[in-house]
Design a protein around this motif. Structure first.
Motif, PDB file in Angstrom:
ATOM      1  N   SER A  52       0.869  -1.266  -0.005  1.00  0.00           N
ATOM      2  CA  SER A  52      -0.042  -0.041   0.026  1.00  0.00           C
ATOM      3  C   SER A  52       0.805   1.347   0.013  1.00  0.00           C
ATOM      4  CB  SER A  52      -0.984   0.081   1.102  1.00  0.00           C
ATOM      5  OG  SER A  52      -0.361   0.199   2.491  1.00  0.00           O
ATOM      6  N   LEU A  53       1.974   1.286   0.667  1.00  0.00           N
ATOM      7  CA  LEU A  53       2.813   2.393   0.643  1.00  0.00           C
ATOM      8  C   LEU A  53       3.554   2.730  -0.911  1.00  0.00           C
ATOM      9  CD1 LEU A  53       4.745   1.950   4.097  1.00  0.00           C
ATOM     10  CD2 LEU A  53       2.995   3.716   3.478  1.00  0.00           C
ATOM     11  N   TRP A  54       3.936   1.575  -1.237  1.00  0.00           N
ATOM     12  CA  TRP A  54       4.482   1.526  -2.732  1.00  0.00           C
ATOM     13  C   TRP A  54       3.379   1.948  -3.434  1.00  0.00           C
ATOM     14  CZ3 TRP A  54       3.863  -1.426  -7.326  1.00  0.00           C
ATOM     15  CH2 TRP A  54       4.755  -1.250  -8.205  1.00  0.00           C
ATOM     16  N   ARG A  55       2.079   1.592  -3.478  1.00  0.00           N
ATOM     17  CA  ARG A  55       1.065   2.222  -4.401  1.00  0.00           C
ATOM     18  C   ARG A  55       0.616   3.657  -4.153  1.00  0.00           C
ATOM     19  NH1 ARG A  55      -3.198  -2.491  -6.052  1.00  0.00           N
ATOM     20  NH2 ARG A  55      -1.598  -3.809  -6.812  1.00  0.00           N
ATOM     21  N   GLY A  56       1.112   4.295  -3.021  1.00  0.00           N
ATOM     22  CA  GLY A  56       0.837   5.585  -2.698  1.00  0.00           C
ATOM     23  C   GLY A  56      -0.328   5.813  -2.105  1.00  0.00           C
ATOM     24  N   THR A  57      -0.773   5.153  -0.991  1.00  0.00           N
ATOM     25  CA  THR A  57      -1.907   4.899  -0.144  1.00  0.00           C
ATOM     26  C   THR A  57      -2.181   6.609   0.557  1.00  0.00           C
ATOM     27  OG1 THR A  57      -2.961   4.220   1.703  1.00  0.00           O
ATOM     28  CG2 THR A  57      -1.053   4.232   1.765  1.00  0.00           C
ATOM     29  N   LYS A  58      -3.218   7.260   0.720  1.00  0.00           N
ATOM     30  CA  LYS A  58      -3.521   8.297   1.340  1.00  0.00           C
ATOM     31  C   LYS A  58      -3.500   8.015   3.065  1.00  0.00           C
ATOM     32  CE  LYS A  58      -5.474  10.940  -2.341  1.00  0.00           C
ATOM     33  NZ  LYS A  58      -6.381  11.894  -2.600  1.00  0.00           N
ATOM     34  N   ARG A  59      -3.563   6.717   3.160  1.00  0.00           N
ATOM     35  CA  ARG A  59      -3.614   6.415   4.518  1.00  0.00           C
ATOM     36  C   ARG A  59      -2.266   5.802   5.002  1.00  0.00           C
ATOM     37  NH1 ARG A  59      -9.457   3.660   5.049  1.00  0.00           N
ATOM     38  NH2 ARG A  59     -10.605   5.324   4.413  1.00  0.00           N
ATOM     39  N   ARG A  60      -1.302   6.403   4.876  1.00  0.00           N
ATOM     40  CA  ARG A  60       0.007   6.289   5.174  1.00  0.00           C
ATOM     41  C   ARG A  60       0.366   5.892   6.646  1.00  0.00           C
ATOM     42  NH1 ARG A  60       4.121   7.208   1.607  1.00  0.00           N
ATOM     43  NH2 ARG A  60       5.732   7.725   3.331  1.00  0.00           N
ATOM     44  N   ALA A  61      -0.453   6.646   7.650  1.00  0.00           N
ATOM     45  CA  ALA A  61      -0.083   6.503   8.987  1.00  0.00           C
ATOM     46  C   ALA A  61      -0.847   4.960   9.336  1.00  0.00           C
ATOM     47  CB  ALA A  61      -0.879   7.326   9.968  1.00  0.00           C
ATOM     48  N   ARG A  62      -1.896   4.776   8.868  1.00  0.00           N
ATOM     49  CA  ARG A  62      -2.593   3.151   8.978  1.00  0.00           C
ATOM     50  C   ARG A  62      -1.788   2.444   8.532  1.00  0.00           C
ATOM     51  NH1 ARG A  62      -8.121   3.143   9.401  1.00  0.00           N
ATOM     52  NH2 ARG A  62      -7.929   5.017  10.710  1.00  0.00           N
ATOM     53  N   ALA A  63      -0.976   2.682   7.204  1.00  0.00           N
ATOM     54  CA  ALA A  63      -0.151   1.595   6.655  1.00  0.00           C
ATOM     55  C   ALA A  63       1.157   1.366   7.467  1.00  0.00           C
ATOM     56  CB  ALA A  63       0.160   2.067   5.168  1.00  0.00           C
ATOM     57  N   PHE A  64       1.522   2.657   7.982  1.00  0.00           N
ATOM     58  CA  PHE A  64       2.785   2.128   8.958  1.00  0.00           C
ATOM     59  C   PHE A  64       2.445   1.534  10.137  1.00  0.00           C
ATOM     60  CE2 PHE A  64       4.898   5.874   6.429  1.00  0.00           C
ATOM     61  CZ  PHE A  64       5.824   5.098   6.136  1.00  0.00           C
ATOM     62  N   LEU A  65       1.362   1.899  10.739  1.00  0.00           N
ATOM     63  CA  LEU A  65       0.820   1.003  12.070  1.00  0.00           C
ATOM     64  C   LEU A  65       0.493  -0.396  11.580  1.00  0.00           C
ATOM     65  CD1 LEU A  65      -1.811   3.199  13.552  1.00  0.00           C
ATOM     66  CD2 LEU A  65       0.234   2.484  14.429  1.00  0.00           C
ATOM     67  N   GLY A  66       0.347  -0.886  10.446  1.00  0.00           N
ATOM     68  CA  GLY A  66       0.258  -2.163   9.980  1.00  0.00           C
ATOM     69  C   GLY A  66       1.493  -2.702   9.945  1.00  0.00           C
ATOM     70  N   LEU A  67       2.426  -2.089   9.270  1.00  0.00           N
ATOM     71  CA  LEU A  67       3.641  -2.530   9.221  1.00  0.00           C
ATOM     72  C   LEU A  67       4.349  -2.740  10.569  1.00  0.00           C
ATOM     73  CD1 LEU A  67       6.282  -2.881   7.270  1.00  0.00           C
ATOM     74  CD2 LEU A  67       6.666  -0.675   7.611  1.00  0.00           C
ATOM     75  N   ALA A  68       4.189  -2.014  11.301  1.00  0.00           N
ATOM     76  CA  ALA A  68       4.576  -1.853  12.689  1.00  0.00           C
ATOM     77  C   ALA A  68       4.039  -3.322  13.505  1.00  0.00           C
ATOM     78  CB  ALA A  68       4.485  -0.770  13.631  1.00  0.00           C
ATOM     79  N   LEU A  69       2.639  -3.186  13.384  1.00  0.00           N
ATOM     80  CA  LEU A  69       2.117  -4.369  14.059  1.00  0.00           C
ATOM     81  C   LEU A  69       2.654  -5.604  13.425  1.00  0.00           C
ATOM     82  CD1 LEU A  69      -1.568  -2.850  14.530  1.00  0.00           C
ATOM     83  CD2 LEU A  69      -0.194  -3.604  16.377  1.00  0.00           C
TER      84      LEU A  69
END
Length: 91
Positions: A52-69
């Motif tokens: 999702s980060l590579w595709r340019g999501t607008k929900r970057r914080a949620r993607a980073f939280l998912g990555l951390a989890l």
């Protein structure tokens, strides 16, 4: 003469909506992975977050939280395996 506001373009890049969904899915799976099936859900959360980060999501914080989890899932799994031979909280 009637003045109207210019039409705003609601077009987004193709795949951004999918990327937003992947960011949310990554967060949810990472959170669930802390409770059950961290062997499976952790790596899936990591992959979805990175995609999702590579595709340019607008929900970057949620993607980073998912990555951390997702990373936390793998760390918890590693600690559990080394401490007592347990593969997952749920299994």
């Amino acid at each position: 003469m009637e003045l109207t506001a210019p039409a705003r373009s609601t077009q987004r890049r193709p795949g951004v909506r999918d990327a937003d969904g992947m960011a949310v899915a990554s967060f949810v799976l990472g959170l669930l992975g802390l409770l059950v099936l961290n062997l499976v859900l952790g790596p899936i959360a990591i992959v979805l977050a990175l995609a999702s980060l590579w595709r340019g999501t607008k929900r970057r914080a949620r993607a980073f939280l998912g990555l951390a989890l997702g990373i936390a899932d793998v760390v918890v799994l590693t600690v559990l395996v080394h401490s007592g031979g347990v593969w997952s909280f749920g299994g």
